[in-house]
Scaffold this motif. Structure first.
Motif, PDB file in Angstrom:
ATOM      1  N   PRO A 156       0.800  -1.234   0.000  1.00  0.00           N
ATOM      2  CA  PRO A 156       0.000   0.000   0.000  1.00  0.00           C
ATOM      3  C   PRO A 156       0.827   1.276   0.000  1.00  0.00           C
ATOM      4  N   ASP A 157       1.962   1.280   0.699  1.00  0.00           N
ATOM      5  CA  ASP A 157       2.746   2.517   0.782  1.00  0.00           C
ATOM      6  C   ASP A 157       3.555   2.795  -0.482  1.00  0.00           C
ATOM      7  N   THR A 158       3.501   1.873  -1.461  1.00  0.00           N
ATOM      8  CA  THR A 158       4.183   2.103  -2.737  1.00  0.00           C
ATOM      9  C   THR A 158       3.194   2.331  -3.876  1.00  0.00           C
ATOM     10  N   ASP A 159       1.907   2.388  -3.564  1.00  0.00           N
ATOM     11  CA  ASP A 159       0.875   2.491  -4.595  1.00  0.00           C
ATOM     12  C   ASP A 159       0.582   3.960  -4.906  1.00  0.00           C
ATOM     13  N   TYR A 160       1.363   4.526  -5.810  1.00  0.00           N
ATOM     14  CA  TYR A 160       1.310   5.946  -6.173  1.00  0.00           C
ATOM     15  C   TYR A 160      -0.090   6.367  -6.604  1.00  0.00           C
ATOM     16  N   THR A 161      -0.727   5.582  -7.470  1.00  0.00           N
ATOM     17  CA  THR A 161      -2.034   5.950  -8.020  1.00  0.00           C
ATOM     18  C   THR A 161      -3.104   5.989  -6.934  1.00  0.00           C
ATOM     19  N   VAL A 162      -3.132   4.968  -6.101  1.00  0.00           N
ATOM     20  CA  VAL A 162      -4.125   4.915  -5.026  1.00  0.00           C
ATOM     21  C   VAL A 162      -3.901   6.048  -4.020  1.00  0.00           C
ATOM     22  N   LEU A 163      -2.651   6.338  -3.706  1.00  0.00           N
ATOM     23  CA  LEU A 163      -2.355   7.401  -2.742  1.00  0.00           C
ATOM     24  C   LEU A 163      -2.768   8.770  -3.286  1.00  0.00           C
ATOM     25  N   LEU A 164      -2.574   8.986  -4.583  1.00  0.00           N
ATOM     26  CA  LEU A 164      -3.034  10.244  -5.176  1.00  0.00           C
ATOM     27  C   LEU A 164      -4.548  10.382  -5.024  1.00  0.00           C
ATOM     28  N   GLU A 165      -5.263   9.318  -5.353  1.00  0.00           N
ATOM     29  CA  GLU A 165      -6.735   9.358  -5.262  1.00  0.00           C
ATOM     30  C   GLU A 165      -7.188   9.553  -3.816  1.00  0.00           C
ATOM     31  N   ARG A 166      -6.500   8.898  -2.900  1.00  0.00           N
ATOM     32  CA  ARG A 166      -6.855   8.997  -1.483  1.00  0.00           C
ATOM     33  C   ARG A 166      -6.659  10.415  -0.959  1.00  0.00           C
ATOM     34  N   HIS A 167      -5.720  11.151  -1.537  1.00  0.00           N
ATOM     35  CA  HIS A 167      -5.465  12.527  -1.101  1.00  0.00           C
ATOM     36  C   HIS A 167      -6.253  13.542  -1.920  1.00  0.00           C
ATOM     37  N   GLY A 168      -7.245  13.067  -2.665  1.00  0.00           N
ATOM     38  CA  GLY A 168      -8.151  13.968  -3.359  1.00  0.00           C
ATOM     39  C   GLY A 168      -7.613  14.550  -4.646  1.00  0.00           C
ATOM     40  N   ILE A 169      -6.592  13.906  -5.220  1.00  0.00           N
ATOM     41  CA  ILE A 169      -6.022  14.397  -6.466  1.00  0.00           C
ATOM     42  C   ILE A 169      -6.688  13.673  -7.638  1.00  0.00           C
ATOM     43  N   GLY A 170      -7.213  14.437  -8.578  1.00  0.00           N
ATOM     44  CA  GLY A 170      -7.941  13.842  -9.694  1.00  0.00           C
ATOM     45  C   GLY A 170      -9.397  13.623  -9.329  1.00  0.00           C
ATOM     46  N   LEU A 171     -10.055  12.772 -10.091  1.00  0.00           N
ATOM     47  CA  LEU A 171     -11.467  12.473  -9.861  1.00  0.00           C
ATOM     48  C   LEU A 171     -11.602  11.246  -8.972  1.00  0.00           C
ATOM     49  N   ALA A 172     -12.448  11.338  -7.965  1.00  0.00           N
ATOM     50  CA  ALA A 172     -12.639  10.237  -7.025  1.00  0.00           C
ATOM     51  C   ALA A 172     -13.205   9.021  -7.744  1.00  0.00           C
ATOM     52  N   HIS A 173     -12.773   7.842  -7.321  1.00  0.00           N
ATOM     53  CA  HIS A 173     -13.233   6.614  -7.964  1.00  0.00           C
ATOM     54  C   HIS A 173     -14.735   6.402  -7.770  1.00  0.00           C
ATOM     55  N   ASP A 174     -15.269   6.836  -6.631  1.00  0.00           N
ATOM     56  CA  ASP A 174     -16.722   6.736  -6.438  1.00  0.00           C
ATOM     57  C   ASP A 174     -17.459   7.531  -7.507  1.00  0.00           C
ATOM     58  N   ARG A 175     -16.890   8.677  -7.876  1.00  0.00           N
ATOM     59  CA  ARG A 175     -17.499   9.494  -8.920  1.00  0.00           C
ATOM     60  C   ARG A 175     -17.421   8.786 -10.272  1.00  0.00           C
ATOM     61  N   LEU A 176     -16.315   8.116 -10.531  1.00  0.00           N
ATOM     62  CA  LEU A 176     -16.142   7.446 -11.817  1.00  0.00           C
ATOM     63  C   LEU A 176     -16.991   6.185 -11.921  1.00  0.00           C
ATOM     64  N   ARG A 177     -17.325   5.582 -10.794  1.00  0.00           N
ATOM     65  CA  ARG A 177     -18.166   4.374 -10.825  1.00  0.00           C
ATOM     66  C   ARG A 177     -19.639   4.713 -11.027  1.00  0.00           C
ATOM     67  N   ALA A 178     -20.012   5.955 -10.760  1.00  0.00           N
ATOM     68  CA  ALA A 178     -21.399   6.374 -10.964  1.00  0.00           C
ATOM     69  C   ALA A 178     -21.651   6.539 -12.462  1.00  0.00           C
ATOM     70  N   ASP A 179     -22.917   6.520 -12.848  1.00  0.00           N
ATOM     71  CA  ASP A 179     -23.267   6.637 -14.266  1.00  0.00           C
ATOM     72  C   ASP A 179     -23.773   8.032 -14.624  1.00  0.00           C
ATOM     73  N   ARG A 180     -23.382   9.032 -13.852  1.00  0.00           N
ATOM     74  CA  ARG A 180     -23.757  10.406 -14.160  1.00  0.00           C
ATOM     75  C   ARG A 180     -22.679  11.052 -15.026  1.00  0.00           C
ATOM     76  N   PRO A 181     -23.063  11.770 -16.058  1.00  0.00           N
ATOM     77  CA  PRO A 181     -22.059  12.446 -16.892  1.00  0.00           C
ATOM     78  C   PRO A 181     -21.197  13.398 -16.063  1.00  0.00           C
ATOM     79  N   LEU A 182     -19.957  13.523 -16.428  1.00  0.00           N
ATOM     80  CA  LEU A 182     -19.060  14.463 -15.784  1.00  0.00           C
ATOM     81  C   LEU A 182     -19.402  15.879 -16.227  1.00  0.00           C
ATOM     82  N   THR A 183     -18.870  16.855 -15.513  1.00  0.00           N
ATOM     83  CA  THR A 183     -19.042  18.256 -15.873  1.00  0.00           C
ATOM     84  C   THR A 183     -17.768  18.761 -16.561  1.00  0.00           C
ATOM     85  N   GLU A 184     -17.866  19.955 -17.141  1.00  0.00           N
ATOM     86  CA  GLU A 184     -16.668  20.566 -17.729  1.00  0.00           C
ATOM     87  C   GLU A 184     -15.583  20.732 -16.675  1.00  0.00           C
ATOM     88  N   GLN A 185     -15.966  21.120 -15.448  1.00  0.00           N
ATOM     89  CA  GLN A 185     -14.982  21.285 -14.381  1.00  0.00           C
ATOM     90  C   GLN A 185     -14.321  19.955 -14.038  1.00  0.00           C
TER      91      GLN A 185
END
Length: 262
Positions: A84-113
């Protein structure tokens, strides 16, 4: 003499350290492939022309994951679980960088922002990926086992970075400039901290596998902290600048097929 080339050669020449390196790399690339595929599926109606490029980005990331797994298979090795402490991608998501995976698993269209956030996150992380692959390309482009893979992945990462610059400049011209700069700065400052922590964790594990003396491990840790100090003071700015790339429409075509490595 301790150098980037000698350090990486030592990691590559040992099955267990090479296994860990490829497993971490393959996992991160595959995660990036999934994220891009979901973003492409959820692109808002007004940005549908961007979807094929995001899809291409994800296909490239999936391809990189397959390449790292093929390198393992070629040596008769299997992937190991990523600590876990070497998982760069997961750590970025956990610290709020990028789009949250919960948001990506939903079927609602993304916004321009949301798309601006995705592109800003990608611009920062692709800067890191492009620089790291350029380092490997400089030292290992002619390596009999790694050279072809390194050259292909490095070329792809440069394309990804060019694409992020071009698309963010387009959004800036459309009135998103302040949001882009704010998001880029937040992402960059978080990324350099997470990159430091992941680098320390990876090198600590490599040191245990390879039996490095305490002095060598301490020297490497000092170097990682020194890089972070520079990036925290000024180096992060290279991750937030935007310029029109020489490679225009870098992701406008189909993904390049992966070479047969296994």
């Amino acid at each position: 003499m301790l150098s980037a080339k000698s350090l990486f050669l030592e990691i590559v020449d040992n099955d267990e350290s090479f296994r860990l390196f490829c497993s971490i790399a393959a996992s991160g690339e595959s995660q990036g492939g999934w994220e891009n595929a979901r973003i492409a599926a959820l692109v808002p109606r007004g940005e549908r022309d961007l979807a094929p490029k995001i899809t291409r980005h994800g296909a490239d990331e999936d391809k990189h994951g397959r390449i790292f797994n093929a390198l393992l298979k070629k040596r008769g090795l299997t992937p190991v679980p990523v600590p876990p402490d070497t998982d760069y991608t997961v750590l970025l998501e956990r610290h709020g960088i990028g789009l949250a995976h919960d948001r990506l698993r939903a079927d609602r269209p993304l916004t321009e922002q949301d798309i601006v956030t995705y592109l800003a996150h990608s611009r920062v992380t692709e800067q890191r990926a492009s620089e790291q692959m350029e380092l490997l390309r400089r030292h290992f482009a002619d390596h009999p086992d790694l050279g072809r893979a390194v050259r292909m992945i490095s070329e792809d990462e440069d394309n990804h970075l060019a694409y992020c610059h071009e698309e963010l400049l387009r959004f800036a011209a459309a009135g998103h400039g302040r949001a882009i700069q704010r998001t880029l700065r937040e992402c960059a400052l978080a990324e350099i901290r997470i990159h430091r922590d992941v680098s320390l964790a990876v090198m600590a594990r490599m040191g245990r596998i390879l039996g490095w003396p305490k002095g060598r491990s301490a020297l490497l840790a000092f170097g990682i902290h020194a890089v972070y100090a520079y990036e925290r003071a000024a180096g992060w700015r290279r991750m937030v600048s935007l310029r029109m790339p020489e490679r225009r429409n870098a992701l406008g075509g189909p993904a390049t097929p992966a070479p047969e490595l296994a």
